[in-house]
Design an enzyme around this catalytic site. Structure first.
Site, PDB file in Angstrom:
ATOM      1  N   SER A 577       0.842  -1.196   0.000  1.00  0.00           N
ATOM      2  CA  SER A 577       0.000   0.000   0.000  1.00  0.00           C
ATOM      3  C   SER A 577       0.870   1.236   0.000  1.00  0.00           C
ATOM      4  O   SER A 577       2.009   1.217   0.497  1.00  0.00           O
ATOM      5  CB  SER A 577      -0.911   0.018   1.235  1.00  0.00           C
ATOM      6  OG  SER A 577      -1.572   1.261   1.377  1.00  0.00           O
ATOM      7  N   TYR A 590      -2.287  -0.328  10.643  1.00  0.00           N
ATOM      8  CA  TYR A 590      -2.330  -0.687   9.225  1.00  0.00           C
ATOM      9  C   TYR A 590      -1.054  -0.238   8.516  1.00  0.00           C
ATOM     10  O   TYR A 590      -0.421  -1.027   7.790  1.00  0.00           O
ATOM     11  CB  TYR A 590      -3.562  -0.034   8.583  1.00  0.00           C
ATOM     12  CG  TYR A 590      -3.693  -0.279   7.108  1.00  0.00           C
ATOM     13  CD1 TYR A 590      -4.110  -1.519   6.616  1.00  0.00           C
ATOM     14  CD2 TYR A 590      -3.407   0.725   6.179  1.00  0.00           C
ATOM     15  CE1 TYR A 590      -4.230  -1.744   5.251  1.00  0.00           C
ATOM     16  CE2 TYR A 590      -3.518   0.514   4.820  1.00  0.00           C
ATOM     17  CZ  TYR A 590      -3.933  -0.725   4.362  1.00  0.00           C
ATOM     18  OH  TYR A 590      -4.057  -0.950   3.018  1.00  0.00           O
TER      19      TYR A 590
END
Length: 700
Positions: A577, A590
């Protein structure tokens, strides 16, 4: 088939359905009925024909047209466009051009000149066989029960004994113009006959109506099945068992261990192969039998069989009563070298001055006592079908050896079929393989947006894909969708929790049994969470680390183990990501886990390089459409972090990007394909950002 107790073939002809059809439609109907049962003919094998009166498009006059299954079709699924159409008067005129056996192949070049109505479907080599049989409706099938007769040492006498004068017999002759003339001569001299057995080949039958022709085929096969049942009753099959089968779970465990190793060794010097495993009762009865080795050494008899399976299989030496798989693993390189040397000797002994160059010398079929049969080919469908053909060969050997002696096709005849110039021309006309043909991809999170888009992209390039996901309903839907679009052979699914070490190992074992191994890992399984650091619970932190760090570690470790077993390199692509490079508010768990993924990829790239294992990363950003992680609280939490409504997020992310463009799953999939393909063959340890431009996540 010819097993004891085999059920009779059913006559499936429906008068009402057939009555509503045109003559060409009844030919399709007849073909589909015959092809629907593998006891009648194998995949792609055999052909059917009808001689139909039609209007000539140029003259308007009635002419007789041969409709015959075209080259490359399959009876079970053939439609009208699968048939070649040829003027019968022109086919008959070819007799005047025929110069004899030495010039037989040149007759194939004349077949296009006989085409009716500009039909583009190419006529097969069997066209003269149907054209010259003086009956309107003709079936040519490869039933196991009939080939068992055709491959017996006393084939002619057995045919006479079973069928009397109703069915004749002709010795082996390679399909072509000469055999067509033989069939015509037989029919003229034996007007009472309903068909003929072709030595080492198959069955020809005919009739005055499509129904009569179909019924003749079914009845003759049933008569052979019944005769074999009676004659073989009480006799030991294949000389009786020499050993026993291992339990099913052990068989699959051994297959999972051996198939990647075999696959790697036979893929090292050429295109990668895909495997298929068969431990059916028919296969196990044969591989466990006393006559396994002598019968396997004789090779297959029917040309359709050995074109798919090579002339003979490789028997893997193994004693199920004292199972030493380590010894098998150690002996595999030598066994494969010995097979290749034997194949090269076969080629050198029987080749002609104009023979095509030797093809792949590796075995297609591998037989292992107590375990089953492995088959390897350029794709899964071909590997599976090759296995089905060898099962046909097993049934033939069972029948022939139970009433006589089984006889394989003479080696020179086998070579002349395998390296037939016409067969070579057909192979040369095949389309170029797709860029990932023969490759096997394992995609975690495969039922979600990015996972599904990635699987679609890889499937489009010819890869087989194992979809792994914890969402079982979504997994089932994805499987059905892909099976419909690409064929069931190309997709397998496994429910997987990537944090479960044993489940990960089991999933890779399934991939090994189903396809023979893994070449590409797309590690994509993910979750999302958002909370200020002081509100981030330990359970949230642990869950992110479990799935996004430990999960990526576990699937990568198992991929490395598989790649090293295969010995032909491998490819890992992480879906990380933008957040792994650029911090975001209220997402510490995250972002940290994603950063761990990226660094893990770098470490793996260092370790994998000497083994030709490439490891790269794709960093998406804001892929909302189709993504499961954006369907729940994550969307609301990210919207809250930016003080906006959830439905404003996509536009916010678009405007935030440098390119002012939205990012979709298909965009990420394109980057994955680039990194998984040979287009990036000299790239490892790299990151591709698919985020429409974000300066914070620039890697340099």
């Amino acid at each position: 088939m010819v097993e004891n107790g085999a059920a009779r073939l059913a006559n499936l002809w429906d008068d009402a359905r057939a009555a509503a059809m045109s003559e060409p439609e009844r030919l399709v109907y007849r073909s589909n009925l015959l092809g629907s049962d593998k006891r009648v003919t194998n995949y792609g094998g055999g052909n059917t024909s009808s001689k139909i009166t039609q209007k000539d498009p140029l003259t308007g006059e009635d002419v007789e047209v041969l409709w015959v299954k075209g080259s490359g079709g399959d009876n079970a699924s053939i439609k009208l466009d699968g048939f070649a159409t040829l003027y019968m008067d022109r086919l008959n005129a070819l007799r005047g051009l025929y110069r004899g056996l030495a010039h037989e192949d040149e007759m194939v070049g004349y077949l296009p000149h006989c085409t009716f109505n500009l039909n583009p479907r190419a006529a097969s080599i069997d066209t003269p066989l149907h054209a010259f049989v003086p009956h309107r409706y003709v079936d040519h099938m490869h039933p196991d029960a009939i080939i068992a007769i055709a491959a017996a040492k006393d084939s002619e006498a057995l045919t006479k004994r079973i069928f009397g004068d109703a069915i004749g017999w002709l010795p082996w002759k390679r399909p072509g113009f000469e055999l067509g003339l033989w069939l015509e001569k037989f029919c003229r001299e034996n007007p009472q006959a309903k068909g003929v057995v072709l030595g080492n080949h198959g069955l020809f039958t005919w009739g005055d109506t499509p129904k009569d022709c179909y019924a003749a085929t079914i009845d003759i096969i049933n008569q052979a099945i019944a005769w074999f049942e009676k004659e073989a009753a009480g006799k030991p099959v294949f000389g009786g068992p020499a050993t026993r089968s291992l339990p099913a779970a052990e068989r699959r465990a051994i297959a999972a261990r051996l198939m990647p190793r075999i696959r790697g060794m036979i893929s090292a010097d050429g295109p990668r192969k895909v495997g298929h495993f068969d431990d059916s009762d028919t296969v196990l009865e044969f591989v466990n039998s006393s006559e396994l080795r002598p019968l396997a050494a004789l090779g297959t008899s029917c040309p359709d069989h050995f074109l798919r399976t090579k002339i003979r299989p490789l028997v893997i030496e193994f004693d199920p009563l004292r199972p030493d798989v380590d010894a098998v693993v150690a002996a595999l390189p030598g066994a494969l070298d010995e097979y290749r040397a034997g194949y090269r000797a076969y080629y050198e002994q029987y080749k002609h001055a104009d023979s095509p160059a030797m093809r792949d010398p590796n075995a297609v079929v591998y037989l292992m006592p107590g375990v089953g049969m492995f088959t390897f080919a350029a794709d899964k469908a071909t590997a599976r079908i090759s296995g089905e053909f060898y099962v046909n060969a097993i049934n033939v050997m069972r029948g022939a050896s139970s009433v006589s002696s089984y006889v394989g096709l003479p080696a020179q005849e086998a070579f002349d079929i395998e390296y037939w110039l016409l067969e070579e021309a057909k192979l040369q006309r095949l389309p170029k393989p797709k860029s990932l043909a023969g490759q096997i991809a394992f995609v975690t999170g495969g039922a979600g947006g990015i996972g599904k888009a990635t699987a679609t992209r890889l499937l489009r390039e010819g890869a087989c894909v194992v979809l792994a996901d914890i969402d079982e309903p979504a997994l089932g839907s994805a499987r059905d969708e892909f099976a419909k679009a690409f064929g069931a052979d190309f997709v397998r699914t496994v429910k997987l929790d990537v944090t479960d070490e044993m489940a990960v190992a089991s999933a890779y074992a399934r991939a090994a049994v189903e396809y023979g191994g893994v070449d590409i890992l797309v590690s994509n399984a993910g979750i999302s969470s958002s909370a200020p650091i002081d509100e981030t619970e330990l359970s949230m932190w642990d869950r992110n680390m479990d799935i996004l760090a430990k999960g990526y570690f576990l699937v990568s470790r198992e991929a490395f183990r598989t790649f090293k077993q295969q010995g032909v390199g491998g490819n890992i692509v992480f879906i990380a990501s933008k957040n792994g490079l650029a911090a975001s508010p209220n997402a510490a768990a995250y972002c940290t886990a994603k950063a761990a993924e990226i660094h893990l990829a770098r470490c793996l790239a260092l370790e994998g390089a000497e083994h030709q294992i490439r490891v790269n990363t794709v960093n998406p950003d804001a892929v909302l459409r189709g993504s499961k992680i954006w369907t729940g609280e994550w969307r609301e939490q990210r919207a809250a972090a930016y003080a906006m409504e959830p439905d404003q997020l996509e536009e916010h992310y678009r405007k935030r990007s440098m390119l002012k463009r939205s990012v979709f799953p298909e965009d990420v999939a394109e980057a994955v394909y680039f990194l998984a393909s040979d287009m990036s063959a000299k790239s490892t340890g790299n990151i591709i950002n698919v985020d429409a431009g974000n300066a914070q996540s620039f890697t340099r």
